[in-house]
Design an enzyme around this catalytic site. Structure first.
Site, short mmCIF file in Angstrom:
data_model
loop_
_atom_site.label_atom_id
_atom_site.label_comp_id
_atom_site.label_asym_id
_atom_site.label_seq_id
_atom_site.Cartn_x
_atom_site.Cartn_y
_atom_site.Cartn_z
CD GLU A 131 -2.90 -1.28 2.32
OE1 GLU A 131 -2.80 -0.46 3.24
OE2 GLU A 131 -3.78 -2.17 2.29
CG ASN A 174 -0.60 -7.08 -1.35
OD1 ASN A 174 -1.19 -7.71 -2.22
ND2 ASN A 174 -1.05 -6.96 -0.12
CG HIS A 210 -9.81 -5.90 0.69
ND1 HIS A 210 -10.04 -7.03 1.45
CD2 HIS A 210 -8.49 -5.62 0.81
CE1 HIS A 210 -8.90 -7.41 2.01
NE2 HIS A 210 -7.94 -6.57 1.64
CD GLU A 240 -4.51 -8.00 1.66
OE1 GLU A 240 -5.38 -7.26 2.16
OE2 GLU A 240 -3.29 -7.78 1.78
CG ASP A 242 -12.60 -9.06 1.96
OD1 ASP A 242 -12.55 -8.10 1.17
OD2 ASP A 242 -12.11 -9.01 3.11
#
Ligand code: XIL
Length: 320
Positions: A131, A174, A210, A240, A242
């Site tokens: 990030e 990432n 996400h 990641e 979701d």
């Protein structure tokens, strides 16, 4: 056959999940976590982050991270190691230390060298920098202590230190909101090229993914975006995943969620160099979503009772 065995049969390296140390005391949870038909890879949700590993300067605490690394080994699961340099979950001795350029470079390199050496040979991949880009929508770097003190060079310096400590680990950048075309994705492509221009090794880009139900980028949009990265000579992975909804969730939400999971999995299936998919834990019981996004949750393929959401699970499976 499960999520992992099916995706591996289709040529990918793994389908996996994040987990966390406190969750392992739940035996029903651990039983499914250890089910390698579904999960061929795990990621520690917290216990390899800087605040967990080096809470005080030069004092390294590996016990919790080791629990996850050992579990992966016992289960024969690949391990994605997460993460080395991030503005968040960074101890205040680093963020507020007031170090000069040379000292902060030294601190960052020592942290990376120590941690990567500790886990040498055990990490399929390392998220080296997490990030680094802002959400301003203009492609700028996120203001953090590393960027403000060292400049963009902190990123290739971090990758070079990781490569030196474990030449066999795949090294990833990432980030989130880089899963479809836009200023932030373009900026992430520039990060890859910047690292390469400095002469450091980067092997992949982690697309956190996400997503929000009904707002998940289409398969076509995700494929085009993945190919913009792989054209630079790197792999991509969904790291990641979701897909959250406004809670309480409805049957209609779950129907759309199944479609959104499928469109994301299909995108990875359509790109050779999309090497694997990780969900950010597998049960709503332990999802990070409700505590981070107020009023949202139910983001994972298993509900908070650890029961499979059959339409969601089946949609992922059929997309593989
Ligand atoms: C989250 C964890 O899941 C939470 O338990 C923790 O409180 C905060 O961090 N992007 C990342 C992950 O790269 O490390 C974050 O994990 C979720 C967002």
């Amino acid at each position: 056959s499960g999520l992992n065995t099916t995706i591996v049969a289709a040529g990918k390296l793994y389908f996996g999940t994040a987990t966390d140390n406190t969750e392992l005391s739940n035996t029903a949870y651990e039983k499914q976590l250890n089910n390698t038909a579904d999960f061929g890879q795990i990621t520690p949700g917290n216990s390899m982050k800087w605040d967990a590993i080096e809470p005080e300067r030069g004092a390294y605490t590996y016990a919790e991270g080791d629990v996850i690394a050992n579990l992966a080994k016992e289960n024969g699961q690949k391990l994605r190691c997460h993460n080395l340099v991030w503005y968040n979950q960074l101890p205040s001795w680093v963020s507020g230390g007031g170090f000069d350029n040379a000292t902060l470079i030294d601190i960052m390199k020592n942290h990376i060298t120590n941690e990567v050496t500790h886990y040498k040979g055990r990490c399929y991949a390392w998220d080296v920098v997490n990030e680094a880009l802002s959400d301003a929508g203009d492609g700028s770097y996120r203001s953090n202590v590393f960027y403000e003190t060292i400049g963009e060079a902190y990123i290739p310096i971090a990758f070079a230190a990781a490569a030196a400590a474990d030449p066999d680990a795949k090294l990833y950048y990432n980030d989130y909101s880089i899963e479809s075309a836009g200023a932030k994705s373009t900026a992430a492509q520039n990060v890859v090229q910047m690292i390469q221009a400095y002469g450091a090794k980067i092997d992949g880009v982690g697309l956190q993914s996400h997503f929000i139900v009904g707002e998940t980028p289409s398969t076509t949009a995700q494929v085009a975006n993945m190919k913009a990265f792989t054209a630079l000579g790197v792999d991509v992975a969904i790291t990641e995943l979701d897909i959250r909804v406004a809670t309480p969730e409805t049957t209609a939400d779950e129907t759309q969620q199944a479609i959104d999971y499928a469109s994301t999995v299909k995108a990875c299936m359509q790109v050779d160099k999309c090497i694997g998919i990780t969900i950010w834990d597998w049960t709503d019981k332990y999802s990070w979503v409700p505590s981070t996004f107020s009023g949202e949750g139910a983001a994972l393929p298993w509900d908070s009772n650890l029961d499979k959401k059959v339409p969601v699970y089946d949609a992922i499976l059929s997309a593989e």
